[in-house]
Enzyme design. Structure first.
Site, mmCIF file in Angstrom:
data_model
loop_
_atom_site.group_PDB
_atom_site.id
_atom_site.type_symbol
_atom_site.label_atom_id
_atom_site.label_comp_id
_atom_site.label_asym_id
_atom_site.label_seq_id
_atom_site.Cartn_x
_atom_site.Cartn_y
_atom_site.Cartn_z
ATOM 1 N N SER A 12 40.013 12.858 22.737
ATOM 2 C CA SER A 12 40.403 11.737 21.874
ATOM 3 C C SER A 12 41.815 12.003 21.365
ATOM 4 O O SER A 12 42.286 13.151 21.394
ATOM 5 C CB SER A 12 39.440 11.682 20.681
ATOM 6 O OG SER A 12 39.930 10.818 19.685
ATOM 7 N N TYR B 298 34.211 16.050 13.657
ATOM 8 C CA TYR B 298 34.485 15.247 14.859
ATOM 9 C C TYR B 298 35.879 15.576 15.417
ATOM 10 O O TYR B 298 36.031 15.869 16.605
ATOM 11 C CB TYR B 298 34.382 13.749 14.554
ATOM 12 C CG TYR B 298 34.727 12.905 15.757
ATOM 13 C CD1 TYR B 298 33.819 12.789 16.809
ATOM 14 C CD2 TYR B 298 35.959 12.269 15.865
ATOM 15 C CE1 TYR B 298 34.135 12.043 17.947
ATOM 16 C CE2 TYR B 298 36.280 11.519 16.990
ATOM 17 C CZ TYR B 298 35.362 11.413 18.026
ATOM 18 O OH TYR B 298 35.688 10.693 19.150
#
Ligand SMILES: NC(=O)c1ccc[n+]([C@@H]2O[C@H](COP(=O)([O-])OP(=O)(O)OC[C@H]3O[C@@H](n4cnc5c(N)ncnc54)[C@H](OP(=O)(O)O)[C@@H]3O)[C@@H](O)[C@H]2O)c1
Length: 257
Positions: A139, A152
């Protein structure tokens, strides 16, 4: 004989869009996720639309033996996995101290440990055959610390660092590794991560899952190690390299809250 791709997190979002691209290109698919009903509907759709073979493996990747169970499933059926797509993952919005520890631990297991284990299990046969591809879903979050989604962001930093290192170790083996690093993308992610009250998806333009999947598919085929889709995301990644870390972490906090 058709080539085979194994995709985790294939019951929706980016995993489903990637599955469609592979099916269109004639791949046999092994699709992994927890939602049996969704996977079975996708199997029916892909098999009728693209006349390909689809195996459904219903598995919760937060369980410690999940990766080994998946590997055993393919081994017992003599399915050679040519391409491994480690896509399954989720986030959880909120202050670390206030979040549920079990959920954070499951996230670490799904986003990092299961991904690492699947790479280890499938990379050896790929090396023996002298070819293979691995696409790990990182990401833009991999490039910066993420207050209010601390675990995360850290998990995606792991995916990026691990994938880059592995790609160097695998040089000359015929096996390549790609870390795909999307920014905010319209999928089930926002809802699953409770991001409704966060500014992240409000402030930044969201890409469609289909366009991000197409980009990742293309870059994986081109053997790109780190693939960041979209001009804005590339600009964010470039800016992070120039800005002092103290500025970056506070900026991310401001955007997210
Ligand atoms: N959307 C974004 O903005 C964005 C941006 C950057 C990176 N990503 C990454 O892209 C990947 C795909 O996410 P998405 O955006 O497509 O979100 P999504 O629509 O929520 O899809 C997540 C997929 O992961 C699966 N999954 C979640 N927990 C699982 C578990 N414990 N065991 C097995 N499968 C599990 C889900 O299937 P089941 O619920 O059926 O198990 C689903 O198929 C993730 O790694 C995410 O971190 C997303």
């Amino acid at each position: 004989m058709s080539r085979t791709v194994l995709i985790t997190g294939a019951s929706g979002g980016l995993g489903l869009e990637l599955a469609k691209l592979f099916a269109k290109d004639g791949y046999r698919l092994v699709l992994v996720a927890r939602s049996e009903d969704k996977l079975c509907a996708i199997k029916t759709y892909l098999e009728s639309q693209y006349h390909t073979e689809v195996d459904v493996v219903v598995k919760d990747l937060s369980r410690v033996n999940a990766a080994m169970d998946i590997f055993r499933y393919t081994k017992e059926r003599r399915i050679e996995v040519d391409i491994l797509i480690n896509n399954a993952g989720f986030g959880d919005f909120g202050s670390f101290a206030g979040t549920d520890l079990d959920k954070q631990s499951d996230m670490a297991q799904v986003n990092m440990i299961a991904l690492m284990q699947l790479c280890h299990l499938y990379v050896r046969p790929m090396i023996r055959r002298g070819n293979g591809k691995i696409l790990n879903m990182a990401s833009v979050a991999a490039f910066e610390p993420g207050p209010l989604m601390a675990v995360y962001y850290a998990s995606k930093a792991f995916v990026l660092s691990f994938s880059e290192a592995l790609s160097v170790e695998l040089k000359g083996t015929g096996v390549t590794v790609t870390a795909l690093c999307p920014g905010p993308t319209k999928t089930g992610f926002e809802e699953h991560a409770n991001l409704g009250s966060s500014g992240l998806f409000k402030h930044l333009k969201n890409a469609s899952a289909a366009e991000v999947a197409r980009y990742g598919y293309k870059k994986m085929k081109q053997r790109r190690v780190v693939a960041v889709p979209g001009f804005m995301n590339k600009a964010v990644v470039a800016a992070v390299h120039f800005l002092p870390r103290t500025v970056v972490r506070h900026l991310v906090y401001t955007i997210q809250k």
